[in-house]
Design an enzyme around this catalytic site. Structure first.
Site, mmCIF file in Angstrom:
data_model
loop_
_atom_site.group_PDB
_atom_site.id
_atom_site.type_symbol
_atom_site.label_atom_id
_atom_site.label_comp_id
_atom_site.label_asym_id
_atom_site.label_seq_id
_atom_site.Cartn_x
_atom_site.Cartn_y
_atom_site.Cartn_z
ATOM 1 N N HIS A 201 33.806 31.510 51.122
ATOM 2 C CA HIS A 201 34.909 31.795 52.047
ATOM 3 C C HIS A 201 36.143 32.175 51.241
ATOM 4 O O HIS A 201 36.960 31.327 50.858
ATOM 5 C CB HIS A 201 35.192 30.561 52.912
ATOM 6 C CG HIS A 201 36.037 30.847 54.113
ATOM 7 N ND1 HIS A 201 35.603 30.613 55.400
ATOM 8 C CD2 HIS A 201 37.284 31.357 54.240
ATOM 9 C CE1 HIS A 201 36.551 30.953 56.262
ATOM 10 N NE2 HIS A 201 37.592 31.415 55.571
ATOM 11 N N HIS B 93 38.997 35.507 51.287
ATOM 12 C CA HIS B 93 39.424 36.742 51.947
ATOM 13 C C HIS B 93 39.934 37.742 50.926
ATOM 14 O O HIS B 93 40.839 37.433 50.139
ATOM 15 C CB HIS B 93 40.517 36.449 52.976
ATOM 16 C CG HIS B 93 40.028 35.715 54.186
ATOM 17 N ND1 HIS B 93 39.648 36.362 55.342
ATOM 18 C CD2 HIS B 93 39.840 34.391 54.420
ATOM 19 C CE1 HIS B 93 39.267 35.466 56.242
ATOM 20 N NE2 HIS B 93 39.376 34.257 55.702
ATOM 21 N N ASP C 78 41.822 40.344 51.354
ATOM 22 C CA ASP C 78 43.240 40.664 51.532
ATOM 23 C C ASP C 78 44.148 39.467 51.304
ATOM 24 O O ASP C 78 45.371 39.575 51.403
ATOM 25 C CB ASP C 78 43.503 41.275 52.915
ATOM 26 C CG ASP C 78 43.097 40.357 54.053
ATOM 27 O OD1 ASP C 78 42.287 39.443 53.826
ATOM 28 O OD2 ASP C 78 43.573 40.557 55.184
ATOM 29 N N GLY D 249 40.486 35.287 62.937
ATOM 30 C CA GLY D 249 41.649 35.445 63.788
ATOM 31 C C GLY D 249 41.881 34.193 64.603
ATOM 32 O O GLY D 249 41.184 33.183 64.457
ATOM 33 N N HIS E 235 34.461 31.831 61.913
ATOM 34 C CA HIS E 235 35.608 30.944 61.747
ATOM 35 C C HIS E 235 35.654 30.026 62.973
ATOM 36 O O HIS E 235 35.843 30.493 64.102
ATOM 37 C CB HIS E 235 36.910 31.747 61.688
ATOM 38 C CG HIS E 235 37.237 32.305 60.343
ATOM 39 N ND1 HIS E 235 36.561 33.357 59.789
ATOM 40 C CD2 HIS E 235 38.199 31.950 59.432
ATOM 41 C CE1 HIS E 235 37.090 33.645 58.597
ATOM 42 N NE2 HIS E 235 38.087 32.803 58.361
ATOM 43 N N GLU F 179 38.977 25.046 62.889
ATOM 44 C CA GLU F 179 40.148 24.896 62.029
ATOM 45 C C GLU F 179 41.363 24.677 62.930
ATOM 46 O O GLU F 179 41.857 23.572 63.068
ATOM 47 C CB GLU F 179 40.352 26.119 61.142
ATOM 48 C CG GLU F 179 41.554 25.970 60.223
ATOM 49 C CD GLU F 179 41.956 27.289 59.564
ATOM 50 O OE1 GLU F 179 42.708 27.228 58.576
ATOM 51 O OE2 GLU F 179 41.565 28.356 60.053
ATOM 52 N N ASP G 41 39.709 30.319 50.540
ATOM 53 C CA ASP G 41 40.301 30.991 51.698
ATOM 54 C C ASP G 41 41.178 32.152 51.235
ATOM 55 O O ASP G 41 40.686 33.276 51.116
ATOM 56 C CB ASP G 41 41.079 30.008 52.563
ATOM 57 C CG ASP G 41 41.207 30.474 54.013
ATOM 58 O OD1 ASP G 41 40.563 31.473 54.374
ATOM 59 O OD2 ASP G 41 41.944 29.835 54.779
#
Length: 382
Positions: free
Chosen positions: A15, A17, A19, A177, A204, A207, A317
């Protein structure tokens, strides 16, 4: 090369990202190349601190603004290639031997790229980064997870893209998202397509939103893994008290989760199902502190879930926004939650078992790289 054992130790990320992991200097240089002038700073150290401060601010608009800045410089083939290559190199330098890097192709189309362009150039960047890392003596394998956004309506198209490229560097699919108001069931068509195509996907869930999000991700959508999943503790009681209530009463004891008597722990039906079925939890401790999903590293639910033998994995993350790395996450748990090298080896093997590549390839990395890599780091009795 670092001699820190937690950097040297082989690690696996499921996991992370794309970006959320750019180098500040790269953002500055790419912004200059494309004429982007809205950066909050053009000095690398100051820009790095802006990302960290914004992510720590407690303000959702400020947090989301950080991604506006990284996405702005990831709209060209040159920018995407460089970011992907540097991602692989940075992870390898940190001791990561296998990583699944996720990104949303639909967020990189502002300057005329097609979805296919995005996937192909990111894959090419990962291959370049792998080659450079191997030349530096730190081999790594990086695969991609294609992400669809929960609030958008493109999930079926992104799922088809993931299947189209699954033999060319794409390992699976994800949705990301805001959880609240955008349940995974809005994307059932995509998940049904993926299941029919025998394709892997993670969601996802658990959380920002709790047990209903986890239940839908597993039972309605059939997720192979849970992105975060930290709120599964809402279905756990300790000494007859809900986890959150018990934790609030023990919040001043940093050793509370390390010391809790497991005989006094009761799993609810959903938590038991997740554990029984060995559903992997892609846990990201530092990120959870920023989003309010955990009180501290020492009291992060990952320690209790590890002790209860859930299939816990340890992840980053967003490395830039959380000012973190795989080694830093491991170090924080070792220093603040009493994790041992044996614990870190266990979660690393958990992650490799849970990766979205073929079984024989997973087994090869476990037996040929991970297990031998931990031998000199473990006590002889481990």
């Amino acid at each position: 090369m670092s001699d820190d054992p937690l950097v040297v130790a082989p690690k696996v990320l499921l996991h992370d990202h794309l970006d959320g992991g750019l180098r500040p200097q790269t953002i500055i240089e790419l912004a200059d190349e494309i004429g982007y002038t809205d950066l909050p700073s053009t000095e690398a150290e100051a820009l790095g601190w802006w990302f960290r401060d914004s992510a720590d601010s407690g303000s959702l608009p400020r947090y989301l603004e950080t991604f506006d800045q990284t996405l702005a410089v990831m709209q060209t083939k040159e920018g995407l290639f460089r970011v992907a290559s540097e991602c692989a190199q940075d992870l390898a330098k940190d001791g990561v031997v296998y990583a699944e890097s996720r990104y949303a192709p639909e967020q990189h189309l502002r300057q005329g790229l097609t979805l296919e362009d995005v996937v192909e150039v990111v894959n090419a960047g990962f291959r370049d980064g792998e080659a450079r890392a191997a030349e530096a003596g730190r081999p790594i394998r990086v695969t991609a997870l294609l992400t669809a956004m929960r609030h958008a309506a493109n999930s079926r198209e992104i799922a088809e893209l993931a299947v189209r490229y699954r033999d060319d560097g794409v390992a699976g699919f994800d949705i990301a998202g805001a959880e609240a108001g955008y349940p995974p069931t809005r994307h059932l068509d995509a998940f049904e397509f993926l299941r029919r195509a025998n394709a892997h996907f993670t969601i996802h869930a658990g959380e920002a939103f709790g047990l209903p999000s986890i239940w839908e991700a597993i039972q309605w959508c059939g997720a192979d893994r849970l992105g975060h999943g930290v709120r599964i503790v809402d279905d756990i009681t300790i000494e007859g008290l809900p986890f959150a209530t018990w934790l609030e009463a023990h919040r001043d004891n940093a050793r509370a989760l390390a010391e809790v008597d497991l005989d006094g722990v009761q799993l609810g039906r959903l938590a038991a199902y997740v554990r029984d079925c060995r559903i992997p939890l892609e846990m990201c401790p530092t990120s959870n502190l920023q989003t309010g999903a955990a009180l501290s590293i020492s009291l992060h639910p990952i320690t209790l879930l590890k002790r209860l033998l859930f299939r816990v994995t340890l992840n980053t993350d967003n490395r830039l926004m959380s000012h973190t790395s795989a080694s830093r996450e491991a170090t924080l748990l070792a220093e603040q939650a009493e994790w041992t090298v044996a614990d870190l080896r266990w979660v690393t093997i958990n992650a490799m078992k849970s990766a979205f590549i073929p079984f024989d390839q997973r087994l090869g990395i476990i037996n040929d790289i991970i297990k031998p890599g931990y031998v000199p780091l473990l006590p002889e009795t481990s």
